[in-house]
Motif scaffolding. Structure first.
Motif, mmCIF file in Angstrom:
data_model
loop_
_atom_site.group_PDB
_atom_site.id
_atom_site.type_symbol
_atom_site.label_atom_id
_atom_site.label_comp_id
_atom_site.label_asym_id
_atom_site.label_seq_id
_atom_site.Cartn_x
_atom_site.Cartn_y
_atom_site.Cartn_z
ATOM 1 N N ARG A 242 -5.592 -0.860 10.772
ATOM 2 C CA ARG A 242 -5.445 -2.303 10.936
ATOM 3 C C ARG A 242 -4.354 -2.790 9.995
ATOM 4 O O ARG A 242 -4.134 -2.234 8.926
ATOM 5 C CB ARG A 242 -6.754 -3.022 10.592
ATOM 6 C CG ARG A 242 -7.836 -2.855 11.640
ATOM 7 C CD ARG A 242 -9.052 -3.706 11.327
ATOM 8 N NE ARG A 242 -9.768 -3.272 10.154
ATOM 9 C CZ ARG A 242 -9.688 -3.823 8.961
ATOM 10 N NH1 ARG A 242 -8.938 -4.895 8.767
ATOM 11 N NH2 ARG A 242 -10.374 -3.349 7.942
ATOM 12 N N LYS B 55 -12.807 -6.353 16.246
ATOM 13 C CA LYS B 55 -12.587 -7.239 15.103
ATOM 14 C C LYS B 55 -12.040 -8.598 15.550
ATOM 15 O O LYS B 55 -12.396 -9.639 14.997
ATOM 16 C CB LYS B 55 -11.621 -6.595 14.115
ATOM 17 C CG LYS B 55 -12.067 -5.235 13.632
ATOM 18 C CD LYS B 55 -13.355 -5.310 12.858
ATOM 19 C CE LYS B 55 -13.691 -3.955 12.255
ATOM 20 N NZ LYS B 55 -14.967 -3.983 11.550
ATOM 21 N N ARG C 113 -10.452 8.624 13.888
ATOM 22 C CA ARG C 113 -11.627 7.943 14.442
ATOM 23 C C ARG C 113 -12.245 8.677 15.613
ATOM 24 O O ARG C 113 -11.576 9.433 16.307
ATOM 25 C CB ARG C 113 -11.191 6.554 14.955
ATOM 26 C CG ARG C 113 -10.656 5.628 13.880
ATOM 27 C CD ARG C 113 -11.785 4.982 13.139
ATOM 28 N NE ARG C 113 -11.323 4.157 12.044
ATOM 29 C CZ ARG C 113 -12.017 3.116 11.577
ATOM 30 N NH1 ARG C 113 -13.146 2.771 12.112
ATOM 31 N NH2 ARG C 113 -11.567 2.438 10.552
HETATM 32 C C1 OXD Z 1 -13.306 -1.632 9.717
HETATM 33 C C2 OXD Z 1 -13.744 -0.902 10.916
HETATM 34 O O1 OXD Z 1 -12.140 -1.500 9.314
HETATM 35 O O2 OXD Z 1 -14.909 -1.055 11.288
HETATM 36 O O3 OXD Z 1 -14.122 -2.354 9.150
HETATM 37 O O4 OXD Z 1 -12.947 -0.183 11.528
#
Ligand code: OXD
Ligand code: MN
Length: 592
Positions: A71, A206, A374
């Motif tokens: 992110r 998110k 991931r």
């Molecule tokens: C975070 C996720 O960054 O859940 O919180 O990926």
């Protein structure tokens, strides 16, 4: 063919298509046949690779661009009309200015590509808790991930109304300088461009379920929180639910799927996972808080996941899973990551796709898998998934838990005096950086309610919303606790064993909620009597160890109060007076 006649939906899609100019538009119906077809197309272009179908049925590997692995908080914006409504913890730009900027980046971005239309639901389709969205994307990877992480397809398109959340994602040329993850909470709109990494592009997670939903929740009187939800079932069959917020890298997925210590299992205790990342929480008809997990899968960090740390997560990833940026074991066409076992494959590709050459790994940090690699896995695969997972009403919340990673300051557990003190405790949440991450070790990052990067409006107003929720709940409010699994000894080793043994601490909380155990009133809250933390079967932990874990250093706490004050000053005048009062009262208690 469009799956809905809803004019608001169709007009918006026309408008976005006119701007991005895709060659074709394909609606995602969520059927197995369509998913299979998309997987085949993505395999043909190398976007994903099919893994060993005997060992990992329906599992695939994907690699992002090397500059696109996480992110991007510095490129994430909340664009509301007034800057102060976004507040100092969010990046802000005037909405019209941002729309104009983005328009340039999106214009023609899908030329020669397909625009996929994904109707999706956060929550059980048709439930009063559910909210719907449409994501437009030019990435099959995004489509396949969304089909795991959310409820997708025809059933959603049939119920979608005019107030859906609009999401537009275009990979464009993945230019990090022009990467934007932008939220327009006042327009129910999310726009993401120049990224292909999950947290930036799976817009249901998110972006919608936290940033947009937190804004909606404040206006509509509910809460969107960065919380796991788990249920603890007693031998008599009674289940009590906890919702818990932790900053990244504090083991949320592990806690959500914990396996109880042996003597609890033998006695018939069970733990059920309702969610590992996000909770939408409302006041139910009975006046209590009810929580549901709006997601449909887990987007978990792979490194560190193994048979010991989290067997439930590992088993969840054994079918129908997309792995991103892990290492590729070429001997058996499976995957590997640091912490899976002690045998990194030599005939393998690093996460970047580079062939491993003996023991010489070139990827940054000498890691075969990216530290933020991931798995995207369906919740239904989880062996300990709660049978309430699909309950449209969610589950009643008995206790809320905040936690952080603190080497010395926070004790193993304490209970807040009441709801407002608990809101203070959540607002003061913090974690210390570890040696595993670049930069200075032991630096405290304040992350209120683990929502610092995810609150779609002013953090001071967000605190105020928590206080208001408490007013609505009155004496039906859940009890609020704080935990710290990460106290270290003088050599820097963790003292508390963590993982499944954290259940011992949860059990103390449940007893407190039922009024079955006393506690010691201290300046920071109610602490357990050390004898009340069950250490049966723990060889390395004595009563004295527990006493140490529960010790509170007043000087460290007073220093921490300065950190909280600095945070409040940064947020500014919208911090509720009640929280400033809580801070002053804590200081006074500590100074006595
Ligand atoms: C975070 C996720 O960054 O859940 O919180 O990926
Ligand atoms: Mn998270």
């Amino acid at each position: 063919m469009a799956l809905t006649n809803n004019k608001a939906v169709l007009n918006w899609i026309d408008e976005m298509a006119a701007m991005t100019q895709p060659d074709q538009i394909v609606w995602i119906d969520g059927s197995d046949a369509q998913i299979e077809d998309l997987r085949a197309q993505a395999c043909a272009t190398g976007e994903i690779e099919k893994l060993n179908q005997e060992l990992l049925p329906d599992c695939y590997l994907h690699r992002t661009a090397v500059n696109d692995v996480a992110r991007v908080e510095d490129r994430t914006f909340i664009c509301c009309r007034k800057q102060e409504d976004a507040g100092p913890t969010n990046n802000w730009m005037d909405p019209q200015e941002m729309y104009a900027k983005l328009k340039k980046l999106y214009t023609g971005a899908m030329k020669g590509r397909t625009m996929y239309v994904i109707p999706y639901s956060m929550g059980v389709v048709g439930s009063p808790f559910a909210k719907y969205g449409i994501e437009l994307t030019d990435s099959i990877y995004v489509v396949l991930n969304m089909c795991i992480m959310t409820r997708v397809g025809t059933a959603v398109a049939e119920v979608i109304g005019d107030d859906f959340v609009k999401g537009l994602h275009a990979k464009a040329d993945l230019d990090p300088e022009n990467r934007y993850i932008v939220h327009f909470p006042e327009d129910n709109t999310i726009m993401s461009v120049n990224s292909g990494y999950g947290g930036n592009v799976l817009l249901g997670k998110k972006c919608f379920a936290l940033r947009i939903a937190s804004y909606l929740g404040r206006n509509q009187g509910w809460m969107a929180e960065h919380m796991l939800i788990l249920g603890i079932q007693s031998p008599a069959g009674e289940v009590r639910y906890l919702a818990a917020a932790f900053p990244s890298a504090c083991g949320k997925t592990n806690l959500a799927m914990l396996i109880p210590p042996e003597h609890y299992r033998k006695a018939g205790w069970k733990v059920w996972c309702v969610g590992d990342d996000i909770a939408w929480i409302r006041v139910g008809e009975d006046g209590r808080l009810w929580a549901m997990n709006p997601e449909y899968g887990f987007f978990g960090v792979a490194p560190g996941t193994n048979e010991k740390s989290n067997p439930n997560a590992l088993h969840t990833t054994m079918k129908n899973t997309i792995f991103t940026n892990v290492a590729h074991n070429l001997d058996n066409n499976t995957v590997w990551w640091e912490g899976l076992d002690k045998n990194p494959p030599e005939n393998a590709e690093e996460w970047t796709g580079k062939k491993v050459n003996g023991k010489e790994w070139v990827a940054e940090g000498n890691k075969l898998a990216h530290p933020n690699s991931r798995f995207t896995a369906p919740a239904v695969n989880c062996p300990c998934l709660s049978k309430e997972f699909n309950n449209p009403n969610g589950v009643p919340v008995t206790a809320m838990v905040f936690g952080g990673r603190r080497a010395k300051t926070a004790p193993l557990v304490f209970q807040s005096f009441d709801w407002n003190h608990g809101v203070y405790v959540g607002s003061a949440m913090a974690s210390e950086t570890t040696a595993a991450a670049a930069g200075a070790v032991g630096v405290v990052r304040r992350d209120p309610m683990a929502m610092r990067p995810f609150t779609g409006y002013n953090m001071g107003d967000y605190f105020g919303h928590w206080i208001e929720m408490g007013e609505k709940l009155g004496d039906k409010a859940p009890k609020i606790f704080h935990v710290n699994w990460f106290r270290t000894d003088d050599e820097g080793h963790f003292i508390w064993p963590g993982f499944g043994d954290n259940m011992r601490v949860l059990m103390w909380m449940l007893k407190r909620c039922k009024g079955e155990v006393d506690a010691v009133e201290t300046p920071i809250g109610y602490l357990p009597n050390a004898e009340d933390i069950d250490i049966t079967g723990l060889d390395d932990i004595t009563l004295d160890t527990v006493k140490g874990l529960l010790s509170v250093d007043k000087d460290l706490w007073l220093e921490d109060c300065d950190g909280v004050e600095a945070l409040y000053n940064e947020i500014g005048e919208r911090v509720p007076a009640e929280l400033r009062h809580q801070l002053a009262a804590l200081r006074e208690r500590l100074s006595k």
